[in-house]
Design a protein around this motif. Structure first.
Motif, PDB file in Angstrom:
ATOM      1  N   LYS A  56       0.868  -1.183   0.000  1.00 27.59           N
ATOM      2  CA  LYS A  56       0.000   0.000   0.000  1.00 27.59           C
ATOM      3  C   LYS A  56       0.897   1.223   0.000  1.00 27.59           C
ATOM      4  CE  LYS A  56      -3.639  -2.197   2.631  1.00 27.59           C
ATOM      5  NZ  LYS A  56      -4.279  -2.310   3.917  1.00 27.59           N
ATOM      6  N   ILE A  57       0.382   2.327  -0.521  1.00 34.13           N
ATOM      7  CA  ILE A  57       1.133   3.573  -0.487  1.00 34.13           C
ATOM      8  C   ILE A  57       0.448   4.507   0.506  1.00 34.13           C
ATOM      9  CG2 ILE A  57      -0.076   4.686  -2.409  1.00 34.13           C
ATOM     10  CD1 ILE A  57       2.696   5.746  -3.304  1.00 34.13           C
ATOM     11  N   SER A  58       1.225   5.085   1.389  1.00 30.27           N
ATOM     12  CA  SER A  58       0.671   5.983   2.416  1.00 30.27           C
ATOM     13  C   SER A  58       0.604   7.405   1.880  1.00 30.27           C
ATOM     14  CB  SER A  58       1.552   5.951   3.666  1.00 30.27           C
ATOM     15  OG  SER A  58       2.812   6.533   3.382  1.00 30.27           O
ATOM     16  N   ARG A  59      -0.122   8.254   2.583  1.00 28.78           N
ATOM     17  CA  ARG A  59      -0.215   9.664   2.189  1.00 28.78           C
ATOM     18  C   ARG A  59       1.161  10.335   2.245  1.00 28.78           C
ATOM     19  NH1 ARG A  59      -5.682  11.733   2.287  1.00 28.78           N
ATOM     20  NH2 ARG A  59      -7.066  10.178   3.145  1.00 28.78           N
ATOM     21  N   SER A  60       1.944  10.003   3.258  1.00 29.57           N
ATOM     22  CA  SER A  60       3.264  10.629   3.368  1.00 29.57           C
ATOM     23  C   SER A  60       4.179  10.193   2.218  1.00 29.57           C
ATOM     24  CB  SER A  60       3.907  10.334   4.721  1.00 29.57           C
ATOM     25  OG  SER A  60       4.104   8.955   4.876  1.00 29.57           O
ATOM     26  N   THR A  61       4.091   8.932   1.809  1.00 26.53           N
ATOM     27  CA  THR A  61       4.896   8.467   0.684  1.00 26.53           C
ATOM     28  C   THR A  61       4.420   9.116  -0.611  1.00 26.53           C
ATOM     29  OG1 THR A  61       5.273   6.366   1.805  1.00 26.53           O
ATOM     30  CG2 THR A  61       5.724   6.430  -0.552  1.00 26.53           C
ATOM     31  N   LYS A  79      13.242   1.872  -4.371  1.00 25.84           N
ATOM     32  CA  LYS A  79      13.668   1.472  -3.027  1.00 25.84           C
ATOM     33  C   LYS A  79      12.823   2.174  -1.968  1.00 25.84           C
ATOM     34  CE  LYS A  79      17.719   1.081  -0.097  1.00 25.84           C
ATOM     35  NZ  LYS A  79      19.146   1.349   0.047  1.00 25.84           N
ATOM     36  N   ARG A  80      12.553   3.450  -2.169  1.00 26.01           N
ATOM     37  CA  ARG A  80      11.742   4.218  -1.208  1.00 26.01           C
ATOM     38  C   ARG A  80      10.287   3.748  -1.209  1.00 26.01           C
ATOM     39  NH1 ARG A  80      11.453   9.533   1.325  1.00 26.01           N
ATOM     40  NH2 ARG A  80       9.538   9.316   2.514  1.00 26.01           N
ATOM     41  N   LEU A  81       9.769   3.387  -2.392  1.00 24.39           N
ATOM     42  CA  LEU A  81       8.371   2.945  -2.494  1.00 24.39           C
ATOM     43  C   LEU A  81       8.175   1.511  -2.022  1.00 24.39           C
ATOM     44  CD1 LEU A  81       7.444   4.425  -5.979  1.00 24.39           C
ATOM     45  CD2 LEU A  81       6.722   5.263  -3.732  1.00 24.39           C
ATOM     46  N   ASN A  82       9.231   0.722  -2.000  1.00 25.84           N
ATOM     47  CA  ASN A  82       9.191  -0.706  -1.661  1.00 25.84           C
ATOM     48  C   ASN A  82       8.592  -1.512  -2.807  1.00 25.84           C
ATOM     49  OD1 ASN A  82      10.374  -0.437   0.910  1.00 25.84           O
ATOM     50  ND2 ASN A  82       8.406   0.217   1.751  1.00 25.84           N
ATOM     51  N   ILE A  83       8.418  -2.784  -2.588  1.00 27.11           N
ATOM     52  CA  ILE A  83       7.914  -3.687  -3.619  1.00 27.11           C
ATOM     53  C   ILE A  83       6.456  -3.346  -3.914  1.00 27.11           C
ATOM     54  CG2 ILE A  83       7.463  -6.103  -4.198  1.00 27.11           C
ATOM     55  CD1 ILE A  83       9.735  -6.808  -2.212  1.00 27.11           C
ATOM     56  N   PRO A  84       6.092  -3.169  -5.182  1.00 25.89           N
ATOM     57  CA  PRO A  84       4.712  -2.800  -5.523  1.00 25.89           C
ATOM     58  C   PRO A  84       3.736  -3.960  -5.352  1.00 25.89           C
ATOM     59  CG  PRO A  84       5.937  -3.216  -7.522  1.00 25.89           C
ATOM     60  CD  PRO A  84       6.920  -3.308  -6.374  1.00 25.89           C
ATOM     61  N   TYR A  85       2.456  -3.633  -5.351  1.00 25.64           N
ATOM     62  CA  TYR A  85       1.423  -4.672  -5.343  1.00 25.64           C
ATOM     63  C   TYR A  85       1.588  -5.540  -6.585  1.00 25.64           C
ATOM     64  CZ  TYR A  85      -3.054  -6.957  -5.752  1.00 25.64           C
ATOM     65  OH  TYR A  85      -4.030  -7.900  -5.898  1.00 25.64           O
ATOM     66  N   CYS A  86       1.731  -4.872  -7.728  1.00 20.74           N
ATOM     67  CA  CYS A  86       1.935  -5.616  -8.968  1.00 20.74           C
ATOM     68  C   CYS A  86       2.566  -4.731 -10.023  1.00 20.74           C
ATOM     69  CB  CYS A  86       0.620  -6.191  -9.497  1.00 20.74           C
ATOM     70  SG  CYS A  86      -0.511  -4.960 -10.158  1.00 20.74           S
ATOM     71  N   THR A  95       8.634   0.282 -17.250  1.00 23.94           N
ATOM     72  CA  THR A  95       8.048  -0.443 -16.124  1.00 23.94           C
ATOM     73  C   THR A  95       6.940   0.400 -15.520  1.00 23.94           C
ATOM     74  OG1 THR A  95      10.147  -1.522 -15.624  1.00 23.94           O
ATOM     75  CG2 THR A  95       8.520  -1.473 -13.864  1.00 23.94           C
ATOM     76  N   LYS A  96       5.789  -0.232 -15.257  1.00 25.01           N
ATOM     77  CA  LYS A  96       4.687   0.434 -14.564  1.00 25.01           C
ATOM     78  C   LYS A  96       4.336  -0.396 -13.342  1.00 25.01           C
ATOM     79  CE  LYS A  96       2.693   2.961 -18.334  1.00 25.01           C
ATOM     80  NZ  LYS A  96       1.607   3.893 -18.390  1.00 25.01           N
ATOM     81  N   ALA A  97       4.495   0.209 -12.171  1.00 24.98           N
ATOM     82  CA  ALA A  97       4.248  -0.481 -10.908  1.00 24.98           C
ATOM     83  C   ALA A  97       3.007   0.102 -10.247  1.00 24.98           C
ATOM     84  CB  ALA A  97       5.449  -0.334  -9.985  1.00 24.98           C
ATOM     85  N   ALA A  98       2.147  -0.751  -9.701  1.00 21.98           N
ATOM     86  CA  ALA A  98       0.889  -0.318  -9.092  1.00 21.98           C
ATOM     87  C   ALA A  98       0.956  -0.424  -7.574  1.00 21.98           C
ATOM     88  CB  ALA A  98      -0.262  -1.171  -9.616  1.00 21.98           C
ATOM     89  N   TYR A  99       0.510   0.650  -6.918  1.00 22.74           N
ATOM     90  CA  TYR A  99       0.453   0.712  -5.458  1.00 22.74           C
ATOM     91  C   TYR A  99      -0.943   1.155  -5.040  1.00 22.74           C
ATOM     92  CZ  TYR A  99       5.556   0.749  -5.673  1.00 22.74           C
ATOM     93  OH  TYR A  99       6.872   0.437  -5.916  1.00 22.74           O
ATOM     94  N   PRO A 100      -1.736   0.268  -4.410  1.00 27.48           N
ATOM     95  CA  PRO A 100      -3.034   0.712  -3.904  1.00 27.48           C
ATOM     96  C   PRO A 100      -2.848   1.756  -2.795  1.00 27.48           C
ATOM     97  CG  PRO A 100      -2.901  -1.685  -3.971  1.00 27.48           C
ATOM     98  CD  PRO A 100      -1.532  -1.159  -4.221  1.00 27.48           C
TER      99      PRO A 100
END
Length: 134
Positions: A56-61, A79-86, A95-100
């Motif tokens: 998940k992505i937080s408001r602060s991120t 690295k800052r976002l961490n591993i994406p959902y997908c 590359t397109k990474a998705a973060y709910p």
């Protein structure tokens, strides 16, 4: 007379500009101002590969991500976002990474990397998790 009107128009435009900047600053300080994303999509975009079902992505991120300059090092951003959902798309150049979103899991932040560099983010709405649809 023309000189007075010119000065008056400059003063009015200055006041309008300062008011707009002040309002944007106030909303930013309150935490509810988010600049427009690079694009907005309402269609369902399927994941190519699920990586982290708890991501998940937080408001602060997200606040941090908004300020990341286009062209920044993609590995540092990831690295800052961490591993994406997908990943929605993943090859050697794009590359397109998705973060709910933590506060609304149906809204996803789609982060794009091109040639190992951060290329921006998009918003995508009305998603259910891929593993819930299987």
């Amino acid at each position: 007379m023309v000189e007075i009107l010119d000065r008056l128009s400059v003063l009015m435009l200055s006041a309008l500009l300062l008011g707009t900047i002040g309002f944007a600053g106030w909303r930013s300080w309150r935490g509810d101002f988010v600049p427009a994303p690079t694009s907005v999509s309402r269609k369902s975009t399927p994941c190519v590969q699920v990586e982290n079902s708890t991501a998940k992505i937080s408001r602060s991120t997200l606040t941090w991500l908004i300020d990341v300059p286009i062209g920044s090092d993609g590995q540092a951003v990831m690295k800052r976002l961490n591993i994406p959902y997908c990943f929605l798309f993943n090859d050697t150049t794009l590359t397109k990474a998705a973060y709910p979103c933590e506060w609304d899991p149906a809204t996803w932040i789609i982060v794009t990397f091109q040639n190992q560099q951060y290329a921006g983010y998009d918003l995508s709405f009305n998603h259910s998790r891929v593993d819930e649809r299987l």
